[in-house]
Design a protein around this motif. Structure first.
Motif, PDB file in Angstrom:
ATOM      1  N   PHE A  80       4.312  -4.667  -3.244  1.00 50.43           N
ATOM      2  CA  PHE A  80       4.829  -4.568  -4.508  1.00 50.43           C
ATOM      3  C   PHE A  80       6.283  -4.062  -4.286  1.00 50.43           C
ATOM      4  CE2 PHE A  80       0.437  -2.736  -6.077  1.00 50.43           C
ATOM      5  CZ  PHE A  80       0.430  -3.775  -6.533  1.00 50.43           C
ATOM      6  N   THR A  81       7.065  -4.833  -5.046  1.00 45.39           N
ATOM      7  CA  THR A  81       8.430  -4.033  -5.186  1.00 45.39           C
ATOM      8  C   THR A  81       8.360  -3.158  -6.397  1.00 45.39           C
ATOM      9  OG1 THR A  81       9.067  -5.967  -6.837  1.00 45.39           O
ATOM     10  CG2 THR A  81       9.493  -6.394  -4.377  1.00 45.39           C
ATOM     11  N   PHE A  82       9.135  -2.111  -6.289  1.00 41.79           N
ATOM     12  CA  PHE A  82       9.250  -0.966  -7.415  1.00 41.79           C
ATOM     13  C   PHE A  82      10.385  -0.286  -7.220  1.00 41.79           C
ATOM     14  CE2 PHE A  82       7.739   0.204  -2.910  1.00 41.79           C
ATOM     15  CZ  PHE A  82       8.204   1.569  -2.861  1.00 41.79           C
ATOM     16  N   GLU A  83      10.382   0.408  -8.290  1.00 37.03           N
ATOM     17  CA  GLU A  83      11.640   1.506  -8.334  1.00 37.03           C
ATOM     18  C   GLU A  83      11.215   2.789  -8.547  1.00 37.03           C
ATOM     19  OE1 GLU A  83      12.908   1.145 -12.868  1.00 37.03           O
ATOM     20  OE2 GLU A  83      13.301  -0.822 -11.551  1.00 37.03           O
ATOM     21  N   THR A  84      11.860   4.088  -7.977  1.00 34.07           N
ATOM     22  CA  THR A  84      11.250   5.301  -7.738  1.00 34.07           C
ATOM     23  C   THR A  84      12.212   6.275  -8.759  1.00 34.07           C
ATOM     24  OG1 THR A  84      10.123   4.946  -5.880  1.00 34.07           O
ATOM     25  CG2 THR A  84      10.649   7.069  -6.286  1.00 34.07           C
ATOM     26  N   HIS A  85      11.955   7.140  -9.457  1.00 33.13           N
ATOM     27  CA  HIS A  85      12.788   8.314  -9.873  1.00 33.13           C
ATOM     28  C   HIS A  85      11.988   9.532  -9.927  1.00 33.13           C
ATOM     29  CE1 HIS A  85      10.479   6.935 -13.614  1.00 33.13           C
ATOM     30  NE2 HIS A  85      10.773   8.424 -13.812  1.00 33.13           N
ATOM     31  N   ASP A  89       9.200  18.067 -10.026  1.00 34.93           N
ATOM     32  CA  ASP A  89       8.519  18.122  -8.870  1.00 34.93           C
ATOM     33  C   ASP A  89       7.614  16.531  -8.420  1.00 34.93           C
ATOM     34  OD1 ASP A  89       9.488  20.437  -8.014  1.00 34.93           O
ATOM     35  OD2 ASP A  89       7.849  21.477  -8.948  1.00 34.93           O
ATOM     36  N   LEU A  90       7.575  15.866  -9.430  1.00 34.10           N
ATOM     37  CA  LEU A  90       6.990  14.562  -9.307  1.00 34.10           C
ATOM     38  C   LEU A  90       7.752  13.379  -8.950  1.00 34.10           C
ATOM     39  CD1 LEU A  90       4.536  15.096 -12.367  1.00 34.10           C
ATOM     40  CD2 LEU A  90       4.031  15.641 -10.044  1.00 34.10           C
ATOM     41  N   LYS A  91       7.343  12.446  -8.261  1.00 35.71           N
ATOM     42  CA  LYS A  91       8.113  11.236  -7.963  1.00 35.71           C
ATOM     43  C   LYS A  91       7.339  10.029  -8.668  1.00 35.71           C
ATOM     44  CE  LYS A  91      10.059  11.445  -3.561  1.00 35.71           C
ATOM     45  NZ  LYS A  91      10.147  11.128  -2.103  1.00 35.71           N
ATOM     46  N   VAL A  92       7.965   9.456  -9.509  1.00 34.24           N
ATOM     47  CA  VAL A  92       7.325   7.981 -10.528  1.00 34.24           C
ATOM     48  C   VAL A  92       7.728   6.994  -9.503  1.00 34.24           C
ATOM     49  CG1 VAL A  92       7.128   7.083 -12.609  1.00 34.24           C
ATOM     50  CG2 VAL A  92       7.147   9.609 -12.204  1.00 34.24           C
ATOM     51  N   HIS A  93       6.706   6.189  -9.256  1.00 34.90           N
ATOM     52  CA  HIS A  93       6.938   4.870  -8.623  1.00 34.90           C
ATOM     53  C   HIS A  93       6.465   3.677  -9.640  1.00 34.90           C
ATOM     54  CE1 HIS A  93       7.450   6.831  -4.754  1.00 34.90           C
ATOM     55  NE2 HIS A  93       6.467   7.516  -5.165  1.00 34.90           N
ATOM     56  N   LYS A  94       7.459   2.934 -10.090  1.00 35.31           N
ATOM     57  CA  LYS A  94       7.115   1.951 -11.181  1.00 35.31           C
ATOM     58  C   LYS A  94       7.276   0.653 -10.607  1.00 35.31           C
ATOM     59  CE  LYS A  94       6.636   0.313 -15.304  1.00 35.31           C
ATOM     60  NZ  LYS A  94       6.017  -1.015 -14.789  1.00 35.31           N
ATOM     61  N   VAL A  95       5.819  -0.040 -10.599  1.00 37.80           N
ATOM     62  CA  VAL A  95       5.848  -1.380  -9.922  1.00 37.80           C
ATOM     63  C   VAL A  95       6.516  -2.399 -10.636  1.00 37.80           C
ATOM     64  CG1 VAL A  95       4.060  -3.024  -9.162  1.00 37.80           C
ATOM     65  CG2 VAL A  95       3.636  -0.432  -8.941  1.00 37.80           C
ATOM     66  N   HIS A  96       7.204  -3.434  -9.993  1.00 36.09           N
ATOM     67  CA  HIS A  96       7.786  -4.533 -10.798  1.00 36.09           C
ATOM     68  C   HIS A  96       6.588  -5.579 -10.943  1.00 36.09           C
ATOM     69  CE1 HIS A  96      11.744  -3.716  -8.909  1.00 36.09           C
ATOM     70  NE2 HIS A  96      11.509  -2.829 -10.022  1.00 36.09           N
ATOM     71  N   ASP A  97       6.578  -6.195 -11.962  1.00 35.97           N
ATOM     72  CA  ASP A  97       5.577  -7.473 -12.243  1.00 35.97           C
ATOM     73  C   ASP A  97       4.467  -6.961 -12.600  1.00 35.97           C
ATOM     74  OD1 ASP A  97       7.943  -9.074 -11.557  1.00 35.97           O
ATOM     75  OD2 ASP A  97       7.451  -8.954  -9.719  1.00 35.97           O
TER      76      ASP A  97
END
Length: 212
Positions: A80-85, A89-97
């Motif tokens: 997966f390609t993804f972006e993280t923010h 205290d939580l990390k959110v990884h949003k998957v592209h596509d």
């Protein structure tokens, strides 16, 4: 004592016999019919491919997972390609596509609400009795009042101590409420040799659903 560190160590040591390769057939067979775009919560999701199946049905899927190793493996194994923010205290990884994100951190610190559905394959049974009520209360608080739930539970005999823990049906109904209905059951001793070899006569996997 089942602590966060216990689970992190299980992932570090690859003690993840609870992980299922592929998509769980019980999810495919029993997932309720929901409108496309429904927001689906998957607590303690590990690196389950069930997340991908749900997203491919057109749902907005959010998995929550404590172990960064599990999250890294899930994203990496699937290329997966993804972006993280960061959100607190939580990390959110949003998957592209795909309409899919994985929230990395302690599930009890995740407070976003209004989800339309919840899929629990191995989350409740990962909770010791002392934390089960807290888990269910927290989960119900994240769901809309009309949310659907699909839950897979376990009940077994013998001296085994979890996780996964054995949860009797009375406790499950008391925790989730009378709307939860058992829709399928399978004694895995009859279909999987390893449970018989461990001395079980009963190792029952049951499927429960709440649908409004």
């Amino acid at each position: 004592m089942i602590t966060n560190e216990f689970w992190l160590e299980r992932w570090r040591s690859n003690g993840i016999d609870f992980h299922m390769e592929g998509v769980n057939p019980k999810l495919v067979n029993y997932w309720p019919s929901l409108p496309k775009g429904s927001r689906v919560l998957v607590p303690l999701c590990g690196k389950s491919n069930d997340l991908i199946w749900l997203a491919e049905q057109g749902y907005e899927v959010t998995g929550v997972e404590l172990s960064s190793l599990a999250v890294i493996q899930f994203l990496g194994d699937n290329d997966f390609t993804f972006e993280t923010h960061q959100e607190g205290d939580l990390k959110v990884h949003k998957v592209h596509d795909l309409p899919l994100r994985v929230v990395e951190g302690d599930y009890f610190q995740f407070t976003e609400s209004g989800f339309d559905a919840c899929y629990d394959r191995a989350a409740m049974v990962a909770m010791p009795a002392s934390r089960r009520k807290e888990y269910v209360t927290h989960t119900l608080g994240l769901l809309s009042s009309s949310a659907s739930i699909l839950l897979i539970s376990l009940r077994y005999d013998g001296d085994k101590q979890g996780p996964p823990f054995s949860v009797d049906e009375t406790e499950l109904s008391d925790l989730w409420g009378p709307g939860m209905q058992k829709i399928a059951v399978e004694n895995l001793v009859q279909t999987t040799e390893e449970y018989k070899a461990l001395g079980h006569h009963l190792f029952e996997e049951s499927v429960w659903r709440l649908q409004h």
